[in-house]
Design a protein around this motif. Structure first.
Motif, short mmCIF file in Angstrom:
data_model
loop_
_atom_site.label_atom_id
_atom_site.label_comp_id
_atom_site.label_asym_id
_atom_site.label_seq_id
_atom_site.Cartn_x
_atom_site.Cartn_y
_atom_site.Cartn_z
N PHE B 54 0.82 -1.21 0.00
CA PHE B 54 0.00 0.00 0.00
C PHE B 54 0.86 1.26 0.00
CE2 PHE B 54 -3.31 -3.00 1.04
CZ PHE B 54 -4.40 -2.47 0.37
N GLY B 55 2.03 1.18 0.64
CA GLY B 55 2.93 2.33 0.60
C GLY B 55 3.25 2.70 -0.84
N VAL B 56 3.61 1.70 -1.61
CA VAL B 56 3.95 1.92 -3.01
C VAL B 56 2.74 2.46 -3.78
CG1 VAL B 56 4.45 0.69 -5.16
CG2 VAL B 56 5.84 0.29 -3.14
N TYR B 57 1.59 1.80 -3.58
CA TYR B 57 0.42 2.15 -4.38
C TYR B 57 -0.07 3.56 -4.05
CZ TYR B 57 -4.20 1.93 -6.45
OH TYR B 57 -5.31 2.18 -7.19
N ILE B 58 -0.18 3.85 -2.76
CA ILE B 58 -0.72 5.16 -2.38
C ILE B 58 0.25 6.27 -2.77
CG2 ILE B 58 -1.50 6.57 -0.43
CD1 ILE B 58 -2.43 3.93 0.88
N SER B 59 1.53 6.02 -2.63
CA SER B 59 2.48 7.06 -3.04
C SER B 59 2.43 7.25 -4.55
CB SER B 59 3.90 6.70 -2.60
OG SER B 59 4.44 5.72 -3.42
N ALA B 60 2.12 6.19 -5.27
CA ALA B 60 2.06 6.31 -6.73
C ALA B 60 0.83 7.10 -7.17
CB ALA B 60 2.06 4.93 -7.38
N ILE B 67 2.31 11.02 1.78
CA ILE B 67 0.93 10.52 1.82
C ILE B 67 0.95 9.00 1.80
CG2 ILE B 67 -1.29 10.50 0.60
CD1 ILE B 67 -0.70 13.34 -0.27
N GLY B 68 1.88 8.44 1.03
CA GLY B 68 2.04 6.99 1.02
C GLY B 68 2.32 6.46 2.42
N LEU B 69 3.20 7.16 3.12
CA LEU B 69 3.56 6.73 4.48
C LEU B 69 2.35 6.81 5.40
CD1 LEU B 69 5.92 5.84 6.26
CD2 LEU B 69 6.29 8.24 6.82
N LEU B 126 4.50 1.17 -11.70
CA LEU B 126 3.83 2.27 -11.00
C LEU B 126 4.85 3.37 -10.68
CD1 LEU B 126 1.56 0.46 -8.38
CD2 LEU B 126 0.84 1.57 -10.48
N PRO B 127 4.47 4.64 -10.86
CA PRO B 127 5.40 5.73 -10.57
C PRO B 127 5.46 6.00 -9.06
CG PRO B 127 3.33 6.63 -11.33
CD PRO B 127 3.18 5.13 -11.37
N SER B 128 5.90 5.02 -8.29
CA SER B 128 5.87 5.19 -6.84
C SER B 128 7.05 6.03 -6.36
CB SER B 128 5.88 3.84 -6.15
OG SER B 128 7.12 3.21 -6.39
#
Lengths: 363, 305
Positions: B54-60, B67-69, B126-128
């Protein structure tokens, strides 16, 4: 016994358990449906119906369900023995992999194979079983002798067994010149024969049913089974009954390891032409879920393995035509079933209310 | 070979040990706070997987690592709540819940990967974003220490800060005492007016956040993508370290450090010609031996009694 049907109530022990399981299955499927709707951003009823009906549309598909339930059932039976004894051992994962490597070594070795179909399959599967039993003795001994935490140890053992097993495959069994890491083809006589023509169903299915019956007899008709069940309920049982806890733990590990190893042999000899597992097969955990969903009962495990296999087959078959579907989505069903079935308080409030109503009516 | 041996006694090796040790320490702390308050958290591994994904996805999708964090922390809280609900409200076995959540995370993350990226392998498409690295102003200029301690990821320093905070929380505050009381005997704790469920709920949520942060460290620093099965039993190593520590936080941290050294050695040996599959099992063997030693020690103690 006659009164039983007369006094049938949903709040009785048996029917209530049935109701609970049905409610769990319903919830699990409902959540799956909702997730599907969210993911596809539409009312995904037709996909959902496809998922549930696809495997029964042709004999070949249904055969796929049967074939895929075999390893699940073996893993479930092995883990069930651990759970019944109160052991949270997940080593079936590593046992499956390593026994598979050993079975491969036997099945590609012309010096061992006799050329007799039944005998060769038998030897291969037995060797896999013995290998599994011996491996399971490691966490078994550590648990029985030192009372070491069997869960963490079994998980570490899984990774270690995979490392060693993969090394053996790479160094001694792999055949150069083909893409990916794979052994030579199994000798034909070692492989299990087809049971139902035009499907993949092999004789391993019969072995599976035999094992279910054997585990049932072991658990409920023998002294050892009684000791296993009682020890699961009360850790001190073995001590007070005069049976050595050390011996009991060792026997349970031996048996569970044997079943796991056999499962691996049956799976490989039934479905595969050669050994090409490049990662752990993921059956140790799934076995734990099967045991839990099946309420630690051999017949329950059989049903759970069939149900999960059916859904997985549905997902697998739809995966080709639908980008949203994959076998891994069935994990939603698995997790919800496990969570709800292991929840002692699930629906308990409803049951209490019903019983109270009954009481008031009568009193 | 001499080269390899001498490189174990260098600042860069210690730097690697810290680098590979941080996710292990997150996992250990996660297991520790849950365990001392009486609910063993077996799902550390699974929560780490979700944290990483989710860190990767939300930051992407948000375009911001921070926000990812934040999303990772929310994931940790949600997982903690799920565990708390089933173990405390539904009276399910924490072990079974843990096993179920771990398997769920392993499989479900693969499905989410498929839906989000179209492949089952990694989130490379993904552009994470990744969390920044930090150079510590004064320390970075000190010769040896600077090389070891400076230039780590943001979450490394968070990890160290959290370790200190947990030590203070557990050993110096009334709440820490309550946590330990709930772990030792819930009925006794209840009888002196401690709200057992409340204390445990907070502990489980903390545990969830810690595990999720450990996952985020893996996918938003250590690596810049999520790949399936990237946690590689780190969560279980943390659980083992917690078991060895037996309720003593200092021993938990030290054990984690030993496991980190083993992992660091693997990273170094991976560059040699030794068979990588065998080298990779070194940390697991270490954990196994630690568990065996722990059991032998316990046996001796019982015999003395």
């Amino acid at each position: 016994m006659k009164n039983k049907s007369k006094n049938f109530k949903w709040t009785n022990e048996g029917p209530f358990e049935f109701l609970r399981i049905m409610a769990s299955i319903f919830t699990a499927l409902l959540v799956t449906f909702i997730v599907l709707c969210v993911v596809t951003k539409s009312f995904a009823l037709n996909i959902f119906v496809d998922l549930l009906t696809y495997p029964s549309r042709s004999m070949f598909y249904f055969g796929y369900v049967l074939v895929k339930m075999i390893p699940l059932c073996f893993a479930g039976l092995a883990t069930l023995l651990y759970f019944r004894t109160g052991l949270f051992n997940l080593s079936t994962e590593g046992v499956f992999y390593f026994s598979g490597v050993v079975a491969t070594w036997v099945a590609v070795n012309p010096n061992i194979m006799t050329g007799n179909e039944i005998l060769d399959s038998f030897i291969t599967i037995m060797v896999a079983g013995v290998a599994g039993a011996l491996i399971a003795l490691i966490p078994g001994f550590l648990k029985a002798k030192l009372n070491a935490d069997e869960m963490v140890i079994s998980l570490m053992l899984n990774s270690i067994l995979f490392g060693i097993g993969y090394y053996i495959v790479l160094t001694y069994l792999a055949v150069p010149g083909i893409s990916g890491t794979a052994s030579a083809d199994f000798i034909d006589t070692a492989r299990l024969t087809k049971l139902i023509p035009k499907t993949q169903v092999h004789t391993g299915l019969i072995i599976m049913f035999v094992m279910v019956v054997l585990v049932y007899i072991l658990l409920f008709k023998t002294k050892l089974g009684y000791a296993i069940r009682m020890t699961g309920l009360n850790k001190n049982f073995a001590k007070y009954s005069g049976m050595s806890a050390f011996g009991l733990f060792m026997v349970v590990h031996l048996l569970a390891g044997f079943i796991g190893g056999m499962g691996s042999g049956v799976e490989l000899m039934g479905l595969y032409k050669k050994f090409n597992w490049s990662s752990l097969p993921g059956l140790g955990f799934t076995g734990a879920l099967m045991a839990n969903i099946g309420k630690n009962h051999p017949i329950g495990v059989l049903i759970a393995a069939f149900g999960i296999s059916y859904l997985r087959a549905g997902a697998q078959l739809l995966a080709n035509s639908n980008p949203f579907i994959d076998i891994s989505m069935i994990s939603i069903v698995e997790v919800i079933l496990t969570l709800l079935i292991s929840s002692q308080y699930f629906l308990r409030a409803w049951r209490s209310k019903q019983m109270l109503k009954e009481e008031q009516k009568n009193g | 070979m001499d080269n390899i041996l001498s490189s174990f006694f260098s600042a860069s090796f210690l730097f690697i040990v810290i680098r590979v040790g941080v996710p292990l320490l997150y996992a250990s702390m996660s297991a520790y706070v849950a365990d001392i308050s009486g609910i063993p958290n077996i799902a550390v591994e699974g929560i780490m997987i979700f944290g990483a994904l989710f860190g990767v996805y939300i930051s992407a999708i948000s375009g911001s690592a921070w926000i990812g964090l934040l999303g990772v922390i929310v994931v940790g809280i949600v997982m903690g709540l799920v565990m708390a609900f089933f173990t405390m409200k539904m009276k399910a076995s924490p072990i079974m819940i843990g096993i179920a959540l771990n398997l769920f995370a392993t499989d479900f993350s693969v499905w989410l990967l498929l839906i989000w990226t179209g492949t089952k392998g990694t989130t490379a498409s993904l552009p994470s974003k990744v969390l920044p690295k930090w150079d510590i102003p004064v320390i970075k200029d000190i010769p040896f220490i600077g090389e070891v301690l400076s230039g780590h990821y943001f979450l490394t320093y968070v990890c160290i800060a959290l370790a200190i905070l947990i030590a203070i929380l557990v050993y110096k505050t009334p709440f820490g005492l309550r946590m330990k009381a709930c772990g030792l005997d819930e009925h006794a704790a209840e009888s002196v007016g401690i709200k057992v469920n409340q204390v445990r709920l907070i502990a489980i949520i903390m545990s969830g956040i810690l595990a999720a942060l450990g996952g985020a460290y893996l996918s938003m620093g250590y690596m810049s993508i999520f790949s399936s099965n990237m946690t590689a039993s780190r969560g279980w190593t943390g659980i083992a370290a917690n078991a060895v520590g037996g309720g003593n936080f200092l021993i938990v941290v030290l054990t984690t450090f030993v496991f980190s050294i083993a992992q660091g050695v693997v990273n170094k040996l991976a560059l040699t010609e030794l068979p990588s599959d065998l080298v990779n099992i070194i940390p697991y063997v270490c954990v196994l031996l630690a568990m065996v030693m722990l059991s032998i020690q316990k046996m001796r103690k019982q015999k003395v009694k």
